[in-house]
Design a protein around this motif. Structure first.
Motif, PDB file in Angstrom:
ATOM      1  N   VAL A  65      -1.751 -11.843  -0.703  1.00  0.00           N
ATOM      2  CA  VAL A  65      -0.478 -11.705  -1.356  1.00  0.00           C
ATOM      3  C   VAL A  65       0.670 -12.046  -0.329  1.00  0.00           C
ATOM      4  O   VAL A  65       0.496 -11.834   0.840  1.00  0.00           O
ATOM      5  N   THR A  66       1.709 -12.380  -1.066  1.00  0.00           N
ATOM      6  CA  THR A  66       2.960 -12.918  -0.564  1.00  0.00           C
ATOM      7  C   THR A  66       4.066 -12.084  -0.340  1.00  0.00           C
ATOM      8  O   THR A  66       5.092 -12.248   0.408  1.00  0.00           O
ATOM      9  N   ASN A  67       4.139 -10.758  -1.249  1.00  0.00           N
ATOM     10  CA  ASN A  67       5.427 -10.127  -1.288  1.00  0.00           C
ATOM     11  C   ASN A  67       4.822  -8.575  -1.425  1.00  0.00           C
ATOM     12  O   ASN A  67       3.586  -8.232  -1.702  1.00  0.00           O
ATOM     13  N   GLY A  68       5.651  -7.819  -1.092  1.00  0.00           N
ATOM     14  CA  GLY A  68       5.504  -6.292  -1.277  1.00  0.00           C
ATOM     15  C   GLY A  68       5.086  -5.732  -2.645  1.00  0.00           C
ATOM     16  O   GLY A  68       4.449  -5.028  -2.691  1.00  0.00           O
ATOM     17  N   GLU A  69       5.990  -6.441  -3.752  1.00  0.00           N
ATOM     18  CA  GLU A  69       5.470  -5.982  -5.017  1.00  0.00           C
ATOM     19  C   GLU A  69       4.029  -6.288  -5.540  1.00  0.00           C
ATOM     20  O   GLU A  69       3.267  -5.280  -5.906  1.00  0.00           O
ATOM     21  N   ASP A  70       3.614  -7.535  -4.970  1.00  0.00           N
ATOM     22  CA  ASP A  70       2.318  -7.951  -5.187  1.00  0.00           C
ATOM     23  C   ASP A  70       1.235  -7.036  -4.459  1.00  0.00           C
ATOM     24  O   ASP A  70       0.007  -6.612  -4.952  1.00  0.00           O
ATOM     25  N   ALA A  71       1.545  -6.596  -3.222  1.00  0.00           N
ATOM     26  CA  ALA A  71       0.694  -5.648  -2.607  1.00  0.00           C
ATOM     27  C   ALA A  71       0.474  -4.570  -3.287  1.00  0.00           C
ATOM     28  O   ALA A  71      -0.631  -4.005  -3.295  1.00  0.00           O
ATOM     29  N   LEU A  72       1.657  -3.819  -3.618  1.00  0.00           N
ATOM     30  CA  LEU A  72       1.416  -2.557  -4.311  1.00  0.00           C
ATOM     31  C   LEU A  72       0.690  -2.845  -5.561  1.00  0.00           C
ATOM     32  O   LEU A  72      -0.190  -1.995  -6.069  1.00  0.00           O
ATOM     33  N   ASP A  73       0.969  -4.093  -6.351  1.00  0.00           N
ATOM     34  CA  ASP A  73       0.127  -3.998  -7.593  1.00  0.00           C
ATOM     35  C   ASP A  73      -1.335  -4.206  -7.229  1.00  0.00           C
ATOM     36  O   ASP A  73      -2.423  -3.437  -7.880  1.00  0.00           O
ATOM     37  N   PHE A  74      -1.778  -4.875  -6.262  1.00  0.00           N
ATOM     38  CA  PHE A  74      -2.980  -5.188  -5.787  1.00  0.00           C
ATOM     39  C   PHE A  74      -3.600  -3.584  -5.486  1.00  0.00           C
ATOM     40  O   PHE A  74      -4.807  -3.344  -5.782  1.00  0.00           O
TER      41      PHE A  74
END
Length: 150
Positions: free
Chosen positions: A43-52
């Motif tokens: 993932v390329t950003n913090g929001e996507d990391a937390l969603d993952f």
């Protein structure tokens, strides 16, 4: 049961949180060349990391990673904000996190934020150094797997 819990060489699931597509490509290629048993998600950003990590949205069918490789300089939520949230969430706090730093100075800055990571590794500058970089991550993983449980 994760590979860590099983104490086996089953594939591990790695989440790479890296905004630089060039570094992501080099890391992915090096991991493949090293023939490590793994499943790599990026993932390329913090929001996507937390969603993952919370298995939300497009990531709801993904399993939680066994290991997180985290770049601290991210668009949106920073790597340090993610690390802080992970440390505050019991279900996620057990996932080992390797912070990918660009220099000793950046590592000192990250450490001064008073947020704990499990390990810090300097990202290589030269593409040829990525293979050794991947090996150092592998060494870290095997050190975790071999740690006796208390």
């Amino acid at each position: 049961m994760s590979a860590k819990e099983a104490g086996t060489e089953e594939p591990i699931t790695i989440l790479l949180v890296e905004p630089n597509p060039g570094d992501t490509r080099l890391f992915t290629e090096s991991l493949h060349e090293a023939k490590l048993a793994n499943r790599l998600y990026t993932v390329t950003n913090g929001e996507d990391a937390l969603d993952f990590l919370y298995q939300r949205g497009e990531y709801e069918s993904n399993s939680c990673p066994d290991l997180i490789l985290l770049e601290p300089q991210l668009p949106g939520k920073s790597g340090m904000e993610i690390l802080s949230e992970l440390n505050d969430e019991p279900a996620l706090a057990e996932i080992p996190v390797v912070v990918l730093t660009g220099s000793d100075a950046e590592e000192d800055i990250v450490r001064s934020q008073d947020v704990d990571a499990d390990h810090y590794i300097q990202k290589p500058v030269a593409p040829d150094d990525f293979f050794q970089f991947v090996r150092s991550i592998e060494d870290f993983w095997f050190a975790i797997v071999q740690e006796p449980t208390s």
